[in-house]
Write a protein that holds these residues in place. Structure first.
Motif, PDB file in Angstrom:
ATOM      1  N   TYR A 181     180.821  27.528  60.481  1.00  0.00           N
ATOM      2  CA  TYR A 181     180.483  28.371  59.338  1.00  0.00           C
ATOM      3  C   TYR A 181     180.255  29.830  59.694  1.00  0.00           C
ATOM      4  CZ  TYR A 181     179.967  24.222  56.502  1.00  0.00           C
ATOM      5  OH  TYR A 181     180.207  23.078  55.813  1.00  0.00           O
ATOM      6  N   TRP A 182     179.843  30.125  60.910  1.00  0.00           N
ATOM      7  CA  TRP A 182     179.467  31.491  61.216  1.00  0.00           C
ATOM      8  C   TRP A 182     180.451  32.176  62.150  1.00  0.00           C
ATOM      9  CZ3 TRP A 182     175.548  34.177  58.896  1.00  0.00           C
ATOM     10  CH2 TRP A 182     174.747  33.417  58.041  1.00  0.00           C
ATOM     11  N   GLY A 183     181.682  31.675  62.151  1.00  0.00           N
ATOM     12  CA  GLY A 183     182.723  32.423  62.837  1.00  0.00           C
ATOM     13  C   GLY A 183     182.804  32.244  64.331  1.00  0.00           C
ATOM     14  N   GLY A 184     181.992  31.382  64.917  1.00  0.00           N
ATOM     15  CA  GLY A 184     182.076  31.148  66.356  1.00  0.00           C
ATOM     16  C   GLY A 184     181.983  32.438  67.140  1.00  0.00           C
ATOM     17  N   TYR A 185     183.023  32.700  67.941  1.00  0.00           N
ATOM     18  CA  TYR A 185     182.983  33.897  68.788  1.00  0.00           C
ATOM     19  C   TYR A 185     183.516  35.132  68.072  1.00  0.00           C
ATOM     20  CZ  TYR A 185     187.670  31.984  69.430  1.00  0.00           C
ATOM     21  OH  TYR A 185     188.892  31.462  69.208  1.00  0.00           O
ATOM     22  N   ASN A 186     183.813  35.029  66.781  1.00  0.00           N
ATOM     23  CA  ASN A 186     184.331  36.195  66.060  1.00  0.00           C
ATOM     24  C   ASN A 186     183.193  37.090  65.599  1.00  0.00           C
ATOM     25  OD1 ASN A 186     187.193  35.471  65.929  1.00  0.00           O
ATOM     26  ND2 ASN A 186     186.422  33.719  64.788  1.00  0.00           N
ATOM     27  N   TYR A 187     183.481  38.377  65.603  1.00  0.00           N
ATOM     28  CA  TYR A 187     182.508  39.321  65.080  1.00  0.00           C
ATOM     29  C   TYR A 187     183.269  40.488  64.487  1.00  0.00           C
ATOM     30  CZ  TYR A 187     183.451  41.318  69.673  1.00  0.00           C
ATOM     31  OH  TYR A 187     184.057  41.806  70.786  1.00  0.00           O
ATOM     32  N   PRO A 188     182.668  41.176  63.503  1.00  0.00           N
ATOM     33  CA  PRO A 188     183.379  42.292  62.886  1.00  0.00           C
ATOM     34  C   PRO A 188     183.721  43.351  63.927  1.00  0.00           C
ATOM     35  CG  PRO A 188     181.437  41.712  61.621  1.00  0.00           C
ATOM     36  CD  PRO A 188     181.389  40.906  62.872  1.00  0.00           C
ATOM     37  N   GLY A 189     184.910  43.871  63.833  1.00  0.00           N
ATOM     38  CA  GLY A 189     185.310  44.930  64.762  1.00  0.00           C
ATOM     39  C   GLY A 189     185.764  44.407  66.102  1.00  0.00           C
ATOM     40  N   MET A 190     186.122  43.108  66.169  1.00  0.00           N
ATOM     41  CA  MET A 190     186.494  42.571  67.467  1.00  0.00           C
ATOM     42  C   MET A 190     187.848  43.080  67.935  1.00  0.00           C
ATOM     43  SD  MET A 190     187.131  38.667  66.278  1.00  0.00           S
ATOM     44  CE  MET A 190     187.503  38.089  67.914  1.00  0.00           C
ATOM     45  N   ASP A 191     188.726  43.407  66.984  1.00  0.00           N
ATOM     46  CA  ASP A 191     190.040  43.916  67.381  1.00  0.00           C
ATOM     47  C   ASP A 191     189.908  45.271  68.064  1.00  0.00           C
ATOM     48  OD1 ASP A 191     191.545  41.785  66.489  1.00  0.00           O
ATOM     49  OD2 ASP A 191     191.432  42.505  64.416  1.00  0.00           O
ATOM     50  N   TRP A 192     189.044  46.101  67.474  1.00  0.00           N
ATOM     51  CA  TRP A 192     188.818  47.435  68.045  1.00  0.00           C
ATOM     52  C   TRP A 192     188.266  47.305  69.464  1.00  0.00           C
ATOM     53  CZ3 TRP A 192     184.675  50.245  69.859  1.00  0.00           C
ATOM     54  CH2 TRP A 192     184.871  51.632  69.973  1.00  0.00           C
ATOM     55  N   VAL A 193     187.300  46.395  69.608  1.00  0.00           N
ATOM     56  CA  VAL A 193     186.699  46.186  70.922  1.00  0.00           C
ATOM     57  C   VAL A 193     187.747  45.675  71.904  1.00  0.00           C
ATOM     58  CG1 VAL A 193     185.010  44.820  72.208  1.00  0.00           C
ATOM     59  CG2 VAL A 193     184.394  45.815  70.014  1.00  0.00           C
ATOM     60  N   ALA A 194     188.559  44.702  71.422  1.00  0.00           N
ATOM     61  CA  ALA A 194     189.565  44.106  72.306  1.00  0.00           C
ATOM     62  C   ALA A 194     190.562  45.159  72.760  1.00  0.00           C
ATOM     63  CB  ALA A 194     190.277  42.971  71.585  1.00  0.00           C
ATOM     64  N   ALA A 195     190.913  46.098  71.866  1.00  0.00           N
ATOM     65  CA  ALA A 195     191.877  47.128  72.238  1.00  0.00           C
ATOM     66  C   ALA A 195     191.289  48.097  73.254  1.00  0.00           C
ATOM     67  CB  ALA A 195     192.316  47.887  70.983  1.00  0.00           C
ATOM     68  N   HIS A 196     189.974  48.235  73.272  1.00  0.00           N
ATOM     69  CA  HIS A 196     189.368  49.240  74.130  1.00  0.00           C
ATOM     70  C   HIS A 196     188.897  48.729  75.474  1.00  0.00           C
ATOM     71  CE1 HIS A 196     189.524  51.748  70.593  1.00  0.00           C
ATOM     72  NE2 HIS A 196     189.155  52.776  71.334  1.00  0.00           N
ATOM     73  N   VAL A 197     188.514  47.458  75.562  1.00  0.00           N
ATOM     74  CA  VAL A 197     187.948  47.020  76.839  1.00  0.00           C
ATOM     75  C   VAL A 197     188.858  46.062  77.599  1.00  0.00           C
ATOM     76  CG1 VAL A 197     185.571  47.353  76.101  1.00  0.00           C
ATOM     77  CG2 VAL A 197     186.660  45.126  75.795  1.00  0.00           C
ATOM     78  N   GLY A 198     189.979  45.705  77.022  1.00  0.00           N
ATOM     79  CA  GLY A 198     190.911  44.882  77.774  1.00  0.00           C
ATOM     80  C   GLY A 198     190.683  43.394  77.592  1.00  0.00           C
ATOM     81  N   PRO A 199     191.682  42.605  78.010  1.00  0.00           N
ATOM     82  CA  PRO A 199     191.667  41.171  77.704  1.00  0.00           C
ATOM     83  C   PRO A 199     190.746  40.347  78.597  1.00  0.00           C
ATOM     84  CG  PRO A 199     193.641  41.746  78.895  1.00  0.00           C
ATOM     85  CD  PRO A 199     192.888  43.020  78.713  1.00  0.00           C
ATOM     86  N   THR A 200     190.074  40.980  79.551  1.00  0.00           N
ATOM     87  CA  THR A 200     189.148  40.197  80.371  1.00  0.00           C
ATOM     88  C   THR A 200     187.733  40.281  79.836  1.00  0.00           C
ATOM     89  OG1 THR A 200     190.522  40.788  82.239  1.00  0.00           O
ATOM     90  CG2 THR A 200     188.414  39.772  82.735  1.00  0.00           C
ATOM     91  N   ILE A 201     187.358  41.518  79.428  1.00  0.00           N
ATOM     92  CA  ILE A 201     185.978  41.726  78.994  1.00  0.00           C
ATOM     93  C   ILE A 201     185.778  41.265  77.558  1.00  0.00           C
ATOM     94  CG2 ILE A 201     184.124  43.426  78.813  1.00  0.00           C
ATOM     95  CD1 ILE A 201     185.070  43.093  81.619  1.00  0.00           C
TER      96      ILE A 201
END
Lengths: 165, 166, 343
Positions: C261-281
């Protein structure tokens, strides 16, 4: 009936409405109360490190007093033992030898003075009975121990430390 | 294949223990183990959904109820009902029927060609649901009516009869 | 290569296992500490700084204690009970996706032990199996209080499993899949299922309180009525297993609630974060978000425990059968109507 005080409150059992029957608002209210307490300062006094202040007439562990010259006041008259309702006090008297005048004030003194702290009820009657103002219950709380024999306090624990130390 | 034989051996072993266990509660526990081996059979047959449903419904719910009743009954030697000769007769007839069935099935036994699974996803919920709700819609609904009638019957049995004086 | 994959899986399993044990261990500490805070007290503060070593001390105590098996207990089953309880508690974590696939070097590692396509049902199965540990233990103790506790636990779990399943069905109608991984991926960003299924979530949460035997549904072990409930006769580490299983269950059901129900590991703005810190972090941040959600649920469990008094048994059954099940069915119908007319 005539109300004795105006504190009486008539409780009416109204049937609950739908919102009340779900209990959800009440649950939320309760949760809010506990949450409020979560952020409150705790009221615990962390005992061995922190101590609550004793009241003025607190009666704790006994101490056998010395006079202004550092001599023991007790003369082993036995009135404290006699007055003790719990029969916690025993003593053995001895005569003061020449050369011990700086140790004992009276000619007779208590060679052995024992209080069983498990029997003592800290009533303070010994304090009142003492004609020489030699015993006072002005100490701390008696500490705990593991063996019964360790609760029998002798002079080593009861007598005040010498003055000049 | 060896897995199958091992699990099959276990199922038969546990189901025999169900019969031979002296304590009825132990019996039920062995039955649970038997059902567990069935679940493994389903998984071996690539029917994950059936496996999990068997797990939840039979092991997780129905057997809990069985265990429940067994624990409450406190069955022992003293409360064991006397064996009426009619019951013995019924037992003999039932056993005979089982024997006949077993013999008949053994006589009809012949090696069929191994079934080859054309679609490895056959056991998935999606496929199962589609089949159940299109091809087998009528039997499915009828079985649900059966369950409903059983439920109504249970409610009727459980309901207190109104007092004659009231 | 094949061997390396198996090795990585093995490490993942061990890590998740250890994490759930450590979380359960520190849940006991958190429970006592939070209870203290809710009651304006201090809580355990003797073992280590802030009492942080208290769980270790408790564990050592549990191991050292004398093992008592009652003479009238049925030997093997008495041991099977707690073992089953802790086993079912531990295997539940296998299907929960803890994070997005993480990239280390050129390898991509799934942060989920196994993605079986009937993940939710697997969890249901494990949960329904959990009641056997309690029942067998309670019966094998040969003590009426234990038996009563066990029977309470069984009937409570069966009753609440029904409404739990029904509340899940409404969710499944929206997601259209039983795999926990896909369900989590559908909730990308802020599209959490709680926004679509608030009622379903409330039902599910109440049911998971009941399934984990947590207060206000802790009737199987209520001290005031049943001495200790199903673990009255248990001592030493067997008792520890029962208590531990309860905390692991709480951890797992918090993780399930967070995932469903609460999105598991998803959080708002995760795409932006993923684009900035790379696929490991980025996946690691996701894991942190997941654990933050899980811990807040555990906190909620404890918060409720120190707020709401225990239900009476008939009230419990009444709530389960006459409130939650109709509500869950209404939720299904409502979801169906909305899906038909607004899609």
């Amino acid at each position: 009936m005539e109300p004795l005080s105006n504190k009486r409150k008539v409780i009416a059992f109204k049937p609950l409405n739908l919102l009340e029957r779900t209990y959800l608002p009440e649950i939320a209210k309760g949760m809010a109360i506990t949450m409020k307490h979560f952020f409150k300062k705790d009221v615990t006094i962390r005992y061995p490190e922190q101590k609550r202040e004793f009241s003025e007439n607190f009666r704790g562990q006994h101490s056998l007093k010395r006079d202004e010259d550092g001599k023991e006041r007790c003369t082993a008259c036995g009135l404290c033992a006699l007055s003790c309702p719990a029969e916690a006090i025993t003593m053995t008297a001895a005569e003061r030898q020449p050369g011990e005048e700086n140790l004992y004030r009276e000619e007779k003194y208590a060679a052995v003075y024992e209080i069983n702290m498990l029997r003592c009820i800290f009533c303070g009657l010994c304090e009142e009975a003492c004609p020489k103002e030699a015993i006072y219950l002005d100490g701390d709380i008696v500490p705990t121990d593991f063996l019964r024999k360790d609760f029998i306090y002798g002079k080593d624990k009861l007598v005040e430390p010498p003055l000049n130390q | 294949m060896s897995t199958f034989y091992f699990i099959a051996f276990l199922s038969i072993f546990f189901s025999l223990l169900v019969i031979f266990a002296k304590n009825p509660v132990h019996s039920v526990l062995y039955l649970i183990l038997t059902f567990f081996t069935f679940t493994i059979h389903y998984i071996l047959l690539n029917a994950q959904f059936l496996a999990v449903v068997n797990f939840i419904v039979y092991m997780g719910a129905i057997m809990v109820l069985f265990l429940f009743v067994m624990m409450l009954l406190n069955l022992n030697k003293e409360t064991e009902p006397g064996k009426h000769y009619l019951a013995k007769l019924a037992g003999v007839i039932a056993g005979g029927c089982l024997l006949v069935t077993l013999v008949g099935s053994l006589k009809a036994y012949k090696l069929s060609a191994p079934v080859i699974l054309h679609d490895p996803n056959l056991g998935l919920v999606k496929n199962l649901g589609k089949v159940l709700f299109s091809e087998f819609l009528l039997p499915f609904e009828i079985s649900s009516v059966l369950l409903l009638s059983a439920m109504v019957g249970a409610v009727l049995l459980a309901k207190k009869e109104p007092r004659a004086t009231a | 290569m094949e061997l390396l994959d198996i090795g990585i899986k093995f490490i993942l399993i061990v890590v998740i296992f250890l994490i759930s044990l450590v979380v359960a261990m520190y849940s006991t500490y958190a429970e006592r500490k939070l209870a203290a805070f809710f009651q304006d007290r201090v809580g355990p503060n003797r073992a280590g700084p802030f009492g942080m070593l208290q769980p270790l001390a408790d564990g050592a105590k549990m191991f050292m204690k004398e093992e008592i098996i009652p003479t009238r207990a049925s030997g093997l089953l008495f041991i099977v009970g707690p073992s089953l309880a802790i086993m079912t508690a531990c295997i539940g974590s296998a299907v929960i996706p803890w994070g997005q696939p993480i990239q280390i070097g050129s390898r991509i590692i799934d942060l989920q032990v196994t993605d079986i396509n009937v993940g939710i049902l697997y969890i249901f199965g494990v949960v329904s199996l959990g009641v056997y540990g309690v029942m067998i233990g309670g019966w094998a103790s040969n003590n009426k209080y234990s038996l009563l506790g066990a029977i309470r636990a069984a009937s409570q779990n069966i009753s609440y499993e029904v409404s739990m399943g029904l509340s899940i069905i409404a969710l499944l109608m929206i997601t259209g899949t039983l795999s926990l991984k896909e369900i989590t991926e559908q909730q990308h960003g802020w599209h959490w299922n709680i926004l679509k299924q608030p009622l379903g979530f409330i039902i599910f949460m109440v049911c998971s309180f009941a399934e984990t035997n947590r207060s206000p549904f802790d009737l199987p072990e209520c001290e005031t009525e049943l001495v200790g409930g199903y673990h009255t006769e248990y001592s030493s580490m067997k008792l520890g297993f029962y208590l531990f299983a309860e905390y692991i269950n709480m951890f797992i059901s918090s993780a399930v609630m967070a995932t469903l129900y609460w999105g598991g590991y998803n959080y708002p703005g995760m795409d932006w974060v993923a684009a900035h810190v790379g696929p490991t972090i980025a996946p690691l941040i996701g894991v942190a978000v997941m654990f933050a959600k899980v811990f807040s649920f555990i906190f909620f469990f404890m918060w409720v425990r120190w707020t709401i008094p225990r239900f009476r048994y008939d009230q419990l059954m009444d709530l389960g059968w006459r409130t939650l099940i109709p509500l869950a069915i209404a939720n299904i119908v409502l979801t169906g109507i909305v899906m038909t007319f607004f899609k």
